[in-house]
Motif scaffolding. Structure first.
Motif, PDB file in Angstrom:
ATOM      1  N   VAL A 126     -57.824 108.128 101.546  1.00  0.00           N
ATOM      2  CA  VAL A 126     -59.214 107.942 101.150  1.00  0.00           C
ATOM      3  C   VAL A 126     -60.049 107.988 102.417  1.00  0.00           C
ATOM      4  CG1 VAL A 126     -60.866 106.356 100.112  1.00  0.00           C
ATOM      5  CG2 VAL A 126     -58.570 106.585  99.138  1.00  0.00           C
ATOM      6  N   VAL A 127     -61.146 108.760 102.381  1.00  0.00           N
ATOM      7  CA  VAL A 127     -62.011 108.935 103.543  1.00  0.00           C
ATOM      8  C   VAL A 127     -63.323 108.171 103.377  1.00  0.00           C
ATOM      9  CG1 VAL A 127     -63.269 110.648 104.909  1.00  0.00           C
ATOM     10  CG2 VAL A 127     -61.001 111.187 104.011  1.00  0.00           C
ATOM     11  N   ARG A 128     -63.847 108.173 102.137  1.00  0.00           N
ATOM     12  CA  ARG A 128     -65.150 107.558 101.877  1.00  0.00           C
ATOM     13  C   ARG A 128     -65.240 107.165 100.414  1.00  0.00           C
ATOM     14  NH1 ARG A 128     -69.367 109.346  99.488  1.00  0.00           N
ATOM     15  NH2 ARG A 128     -68.537 111.451  99.362  1.00  0.00           N
ATOM     16  N   VAL A 129     -65.959 106.064 100.152  1.00  0.00           N
ATOM     17  CA  VAL A 129     -66.187 105.623  98.781  1.00  0.00           C
ATOM     18  C   VAL A 129     -67.653 105.228  98.616  1.00  0.00           C
ATOM     19  CG1 VAL A 129     -63.821 104.799  98.469  1.00  0.00           C
ATOM     20  CG2 VAL A 129     -65.580 103.195  99.214  1.00  0.00           C
ATOM     21  N   SER A 130     -68.166 105.376  97.407  1.00  0.00           N
ATOM     22  CA  SER A 130     -69.507 104.881  97.118  1.00  0.00           C
ATOM     23  C   SER A 130     -69.413 103.404  96.747  1.00  0.00           C
ATOM     24  CB  SER A 130     -70.149 105.683  95.981  1.00  0.00           C
ATOM     25  OG  SER A 130     -69.435 105.511  94.775  1.00  0.00           O
ATOM     26  N   ALA A 131     -70.504 102.668  96.934  1.00  0.00           N
ATOM     27  CA  ALA A 131     -70.510 101.229  96.668  1.00  0.00           C
ATOM     28  C   ALA A 131     -70.262 100.922  95.192  1.00  0.00           C
ATOM     29  CB  ALA A 131     -71.836 100.624  97.121  1.00  0.00           C
ATOM     30  N   ASP A 132     -70.560 101.878  94.309  1.00  0.00           N
ATOM     31  CA  ASP A 132     -70.393 101.647  92.870  1.00  0.00           C
ATOM     32  C   ASP A 132     -69.103 102.252  92.310  1.00  0.00           C
ATOM     33  OD1 ASP A 132     -71.195 104.299  93.188  1.00  0.00           O
ATOM     34  OD2 ASP A 132     -72.503 104.287  91.426  1.00  0.00           O
ATOM     35  N   LEU A 133     -68.168 102.635  93.191  1.00  0.00           N
ATOM     36  CA  LEU A 133     -66.930 103.279  92.744  1.00  0.00           C
ATOM     37  C   LEU A 133     -66.105 102.377  91.843  1.00  0.00           C
ATOM     38  CD1 LEU A 133     -64.798 105.595  92.912  1.00  0.00           C
ATOM     39  CD2 LEU A 133     -63.796 104.308  94.814  1.00  0.00           C
ATOM     40  N   GLU A 134     -65.667 102.923  90.724  1.00  0.00           N
ATOM     41  CA  GLU A 134     -64.659 102.314  89.858  1.00  0.00           C
ATOM     42  C   GLU A 134     -63.718 103.426  89.437  1.00  0.00           C
ATOM     43  OE1 GLU A 134     -66.107 100.024  86.554  1.00  0.00           O
ATOM     44  OE2 GLU A 134     -67.470  98.865  87.807  1.00  0.00           O
ATOM     45  N   LEU A 135     -62.404 103.165  89.510  1.00  0.00           N
ATOM     46  CA  LEU A 135     -61.436 104.176  89.115  1.00  0.00           C
ATOM     47  C   LEU A 135     -60.260 103.550  88.391  1.00  0.00           C
ATOM     48  CD1 LEU A 135     -58.761 104.112  91.212  1.00  0.00           C
ATOM     49  CD2 LEU A 135     -60.452 105.057  92.762  1.00  0.00           C
ATOM     50  N   LEU A 136     -59.620 104.349  87.579  1.00  0.00           N
ATOM     51  CA  LEU A 136     -58.410 103.977  86.864  1.00  0.00           C
ATOM     52  C   LEU A 136     -57.260 104.709  87.526  1.00  0.00           C
ATOM     53  CD1 LEU A 136     -56.762 102.883  84.398  1.00  0.00           C
ATOM     54  CD2 LEU A 136     -57.407 105.007  83.234  1.00  0.00           C
ATOM     55  N   GLU A 137     -56.222 103.965  87.892  1.00  0.00           N
ATOM     56  CA  GLU A 137     -55.041 104.572  88.495  1.00  0.00           C
ATOM     57  C   GLU A 137     -53.835 104.210  87.636  1.00  0.00           C
ATOM     58  OE1 GLU A 137     -53.785 105.115  92.965  1.00  0.00           O
ATOM     59  OE2 GLU A 137     -53.569 103.022  92.380  1.00  0.00           O
ATOM     60  N   ILE A 138     -53.056 105.223  87.264  1.00  0.00           N
ATOM     61  CA  ILE A 138     -51.864 105.025  86.445  1.00  0.00           C
ATOM     62  C   ILE A 138     -50.654 105.492  87.241  1.00  0.00           C
ATOM     63  CG2 ILE A 138     -50.678 105.607  84.293  1.00  0.00           C
ATOM     64  CD1 ILE A 138     -53.504 106.149  83.108  1.00  0.00           C
ATOM     65  N   PHE A 139     -49.667 104.614  87.350  1.00  0.00           N
ATOM     66  CA  PHE A 139     -48.425 104.915  88.066  1.00  0.00           C
ATOM     67  C   PHE A 139     -47.238 104.758  87.140  1.00  0.00           C
ATOM     68  CE2 PHE A 139     -50.469 103.765  92.207  1.00  0.00           C
ATOM     69  CZ  PHE A 139     -50.008 104.819  92.968  1.00  0.00           C
ATOM     70  N   SER A 140     -46.196 105.512  87.422  1.00  0.00           N
ATOM     71  CA  SER A 140     -44.887 105.282  86.830  1.00  0.00           C
ATOM     72  C   SER A 140     -43.852 105.577  87.900  1.00  0.00           C
ATOM     73  CB  SER A 140     -44.655 106.178  85.616  1.00  0.00           C
ATOM     74  OG  SER A 140     -43.379 105.910  85.067  1.00  0.00           O
ATOM     75  N   PRO A 141     -42.951 104.649  88.141  1.00  0.00           N
ATOM     76  CA  PRO A 141     -42.902 103.305  87.590  1.00  0.00           C
ATOM     77  C   PRO A 141     -44.029 102.442  88.159  1.00  0.00           C
ATOM     78  CG  PRO A 141     -41.252 103.523  89.311  1.00  0.00           C
ATOM     79  CD  PRO A 141     -41.886 104.883  89.132  1.00  0.00           C
ATOM     80  N   ALA A 142     -44.137 101.221  87.642  1.00  0.00           N
ATOM     81  CA  ALA A 142     -45.217 100.333  88.052  1.00  0.00           C
ATOM     82  C   ALA A 142     -45.090  99.920  89.512  1.00  0.00           C
ATOM     83  CB  ALA A 142     -45.245  99.096  87.154  1.00  0.00           C
ATOM     84  N   GLU A 143     -43.898  99.629  89.946  1.00  0.00           N
ATOM     85  CA  GLU A 143     -43.664  99.221  91.338  1.00  0.00           C
ATOM     86  C   GLU A 143     -43.240 100.449  92.132  1.00  0.00           C
ATOM     87  OE1 GLU A 143     -44.257  96.235  92.610  1.00  0.00           O
ATOM     88  OE2 GLU A 143     -44.834  95.422  90.665  1.00  0.00           O
ATOM     89  N   ILE A 144     -44.050 100.812  93.117  1.00  0.00           N
ATOM     90  CA  ILE A 144     -43.779 102.000  93.915  1.00  0.00           C
ATOM     91  C   ILE A 144     -43.888 101.657  95.398  1.00  0.00           C
ATOM     92  CG2 ILE A 144     -44.460 103.668  92.164  1.00  0.00           C
ATOM     93  CD1 ILE A 144     -46.885 103.114  94.910  1.00  0.00           C
ATOM     94  N   ALA A 145     -43.302 102.506  96.218  1.00  0.00           N
ATOM     95  CA  ALA A 145     -43.445 102.360  97.659  1.00  0.00           C
ATOM     96  C   ALA A 145     -44.551 103.298  98.139  1.00  0.00           C
ATOM     97  CB  ALA A 145     -42.129 102.713  98.346  1.00  0.00           C
ATOM     98  N   THR A 146     -45.342 102.822  99.090  1.00  0.00           N
ATOM     99  CA  THR A 146     -46.347 103.654  99.760  1.00  0.00           C
ATOM    100  C   THR A 146     -45.824 103.926 101.164  1.00  0.00           C
ATOM    101  OG1 THR A 146     -48.160 102.719  98.471  1.00  0.00           O
ATOM    102  CG2 THR A 146     -48.728 103.753 100.580  1.00  0.00           C
ATOM    103  N   ILE A 147     -45.688 105.187 101.498  1.00  0.00           N
ATOM    104  CA  ILE A 147     -45.134 105.577 102.781  1.00  0.00           C
ATOM    105  C   ILE A 147     -46.236 106.152 103.647  1.00  0.00           C
ATOM    106  CG2 ILE A 147     -43.495 107.120 103.944  1.00  0.00           C
ATOM    107  CD1 ILE A 147     -42.875 106.069 100.375  1.00  0.00           C
ATOM    108  N   ARG A 148     -46.562 105.450 104.727  1.00  0.00           N
ATOM    109  CA  ARG A 148     -47.585 105.930 105.661  1.00  0.00           C
ATOM    110  C   ARG A 148     -46.974 106.973 106.583  1.00  0.00           C
ATOM    111  NH1 ARG A 148     -52.377 102.810 106.098  1.00  0.00           N
ATOM    112  NH2 ARG A 148     -52.251 101.030 104.687  1.00  0.00           N
TER     113      ARG A 148
END
Length: 134
Positions: free
Chosen positions: A109-131
């Protein structure tokens, strides 16, 4: 795909989730707060649906990463968000836009607006984030 109609009791019952029953909590180290609506518990961890909203707008320090998820879908409900994708391409998504990010898809993510709202759906629910260090 079968055309047979399932008989009552052959599947779990439908589950209704009331957003007013779950509160938002801060996501540490970010300008977001989030709530999970109960889908994770209802599906035994197979899926999660989370609403994120910005606590302030502006530039975000980019951290290129990917998620070890079988499925990731982001739908912008309000405001806008700018992503940097693999190869340096930047894309701005606005209300009504969506992005599907397959496993291994580098992004940040580089930039967001102050009014941002988003829906994020993952499967499975528990995931790893790899930087990824650039």
């Amino acid at each position: 795909m079968t055309e047979a109609t399932p008989m009552a009791g052959e599947h779990p019952p439908a589950t209704i989730f009331h957003g007013s029953e779950t509160g938002f909590s801060a996501v540490p180290g970010t300008r977001f707060e989030m709530r999970e609506n109960g889908l994770q518990a209802a599906t035994g961890g197979d899926y999660t649906a989370r609403i994120f909203r910005a606590t302030s707008g502006g530039a975000v320090e980019p951290a290129l990463h990917w998620h070890d998820a079988a499925f990731q879908y982001v739908h912008i409900l309000k405001g806008e968000i700018e992503f940097q994708l693999e190869g340096g391409e930047r894309r701005t998504l606005r209300a009504g836009d969506a992005i599907w990010q397959p496993r291994g898809c580098l992004h940040c993510v580089v930039r967001v607006s102050a009014d941002l709202e988003l829906l994020e759906i993952f499967s499975p629910a528990e995931i790893a984030t790899i930087r990824v260090d650039e």
